[in-house]
Write a protein that holds these residues in place. Sequence first.
Motif, PDB file in Angstrom:
ATOM      1  N   VAL A  83      -5.315   4.488  -3.350  1.00 28.36           N
ATOM      2  CA  VAL A  83      -5.514   3.199  -3.176  1.00 28.36           C
ATOM      3  C   VAL A  83      -6.623   3.028  -2.686  1.00 28.36           C
ATOM      4  O   VAL A  83      -7.747   3.271  -2.557  1.00 28.36           O
ATOM      5  CB  VAL A  83      -4.922   1.811  -2.361  1.00 28.36           C
ATOM      6  N   VAL A 107      -2.335  -4.769  -6.254  1.00 29.74           N
ATOM      7  CA  VAL A 107      -2.636  -3.842  -5.685  1.00 29.74           C
ATOM      8  C   VAL A 107      -3.454  -2.845  -6.359  1.00 29.74           C
ATOM      9  O   VAL A 107      -2.603  -2.086  -7.467  1.00 29.74           O
ATOM     10  CB  VAL A 107      -1.730  -2.728  -5.337  1.00 29.74           C
ATOM     11  N   ILE A 149      -1.054   6.427   3.809  1.00 31.27           N
ATOM     12  CA  ILE A 149      -0.604   6.140   2.615  1.00 31.27           C
ATOM     13  C   ILE A 149      -2.510   6.294   2.325  1.00 31.27           C
ATOM     14  O   ILE A 149      -3.311   6.597   3.198  1.00 31.27           O
ATOM     15  CB  ILE A 149      -1.438   4.443   3.477  1.00 31.27           C
ATOM     16  N   ALA A 151      -7.782  -3.211  -3.575  1.00 24.01           N
ATOM     17  CA  ALA A 151      -7.115  -3.304  -2.673  1.00 24.01           C
ATOM     18  C   ALA A 151      -7.069  -2.645  -1.850  1.00 24.01           C
ATOM     19  O   ALA A 151      -6.908  -2.330  -0.342  1.00 24.01           O
ATOM     20  CB  ALA A 151      -5.839  -2.222  -3.215  1.00 24.01           C
ATOM     21  N   PHE A 201      -7.544  -3.249   2.437  1.00 22.81           N
ATOM     22  CA  PHE A 201      -7.283  -2.516   3.384  1.00 22.81           C
ATOM     23  C   PHE A 201      -8.192  -2.466   4.522  1.00 22.81           C
ATOM     24  O   PHE A 201      -7.317  -2.075   5.871  1.00 22.81           O
ATOM     25  CB  PHE A 201      -6.186  -0.985   2.277  1.00 22.81           C
ATOM     26  N   TYR A 260       1.076  -0.936   0.118  1.00 26.19           N
ATOM     27  CA  TYR A 260       0.106   0.079  -0.172  1.00 26.19           C
ATOM     28  C   TYR A 260       0.562   1.245   0.035  1.00 26.19           C
ATOM     29  O   TYR A 260       0.567   2.463  -1.061  1.00 26.19           O
ATOM     30  CB  TYR A 260      -0.952   0.061   1.222  1.00 26.19           C
ATOM     31  N   THR A 311       0.826   4.087  -2.892  1.00 28.57           N
ATOM     32  CA  THR A 311       0.637   5.548  -3.204  1.00 28.57           C
ATOM     33  C   THR A 311       1.778   6.271  -3.518  1.00 28.57           C
ATOM     34  O   THR A 311       1.441   7.688  -3.655  1.00 28.57           O
ATOM     35  CB  THR A 311       0.724   5.868  -0.518  1.00 28.57           C
ATOM     36  N   ARG A 342      -6.045   6.078   0.594  1.00 24.78           N
ATOM     37  CA  ARG A 342      -7.000   5.457   0.339  1.00 24.78           C
ATOM     38  C   ARG A 342      -7.807   5.741  -0.274  1.00 24.78           C
ATOM     39  O   ARG A 342      -8.240   6.970   0.028  1.00 24.78           O
ATOM     40  CB  ARG A 342      -6.934   4.196   1.009  1.00 24.78           C
ATOM     41  N   PHE A 363      -4.288   1.202  -8.226  1.00 22.69           N
ATOM     42  CA  PHE A 363      -4.155   2.570  -7.267  1.00 22.69           C
ATOM     43  C   PHE A 363      -4.863   3.509  -8.602  1.00 22.69           C
ATOM     44  O   PHE A 363      -4.685   3.182  -9.924  1.00 22.69           O
ATOM     45  CB  PHE A 363      -2.956   2.869  -7.040  1.00 22.69           C
TER      46      PHE A 363
END
Length: 163
Positions: A80, A99, A148, A84, A88, A68, A72, A150, A101
């Motif tokens: 993210v 993953v 991170i 994924a 998370f 993650y 990022t 997300r 993004f």
Amino acid sequence: MSSKDFFATHPVFTHGEFARSRDGGSPRTVDSLLRKHAARGRIVRVRRGLYAVVPAGAKGDTFELDPYLIATKAADDAVVSHHAALQFHGRTYSIWNGVTFFTRRSIRPFRCGTTEFVPVRAPRPVADLPTMGGGIERVSGSEEGHPIARRSRERVRQKKTAR
């Protein structure tokens, strides 16, 4: 800042971040230092312009990176997303070695170890928004507390139910 101090605080970093930490060093010196540390096994190149620090006592090809954090750092606006992000949040029933993004930039998918990183380019109406449609959280997700980006749980669920 010395390379050792920088590596202690940046487990995953970009070429630009390392260059800024050198306080105006020449680009050739920065490239030379990165090559030297990679040759000694202190860092590994994840992809062009993106590096990860090898923990003390580990070998470059045997340690696990925080996927993650890598996602990022893959782009300056990377978030993210998709499965994924649910993973998370702990909301999935299956674990993927991929993953995904979200980003405004055009980036090719890349692989690091057993994990595949898949960028999803934001459509123009979403990319033009300041927050790419909102629902972005910055959390300290790694053991060291590095931020991170997300998608929020509500935003991911909204996207899944909209299909």
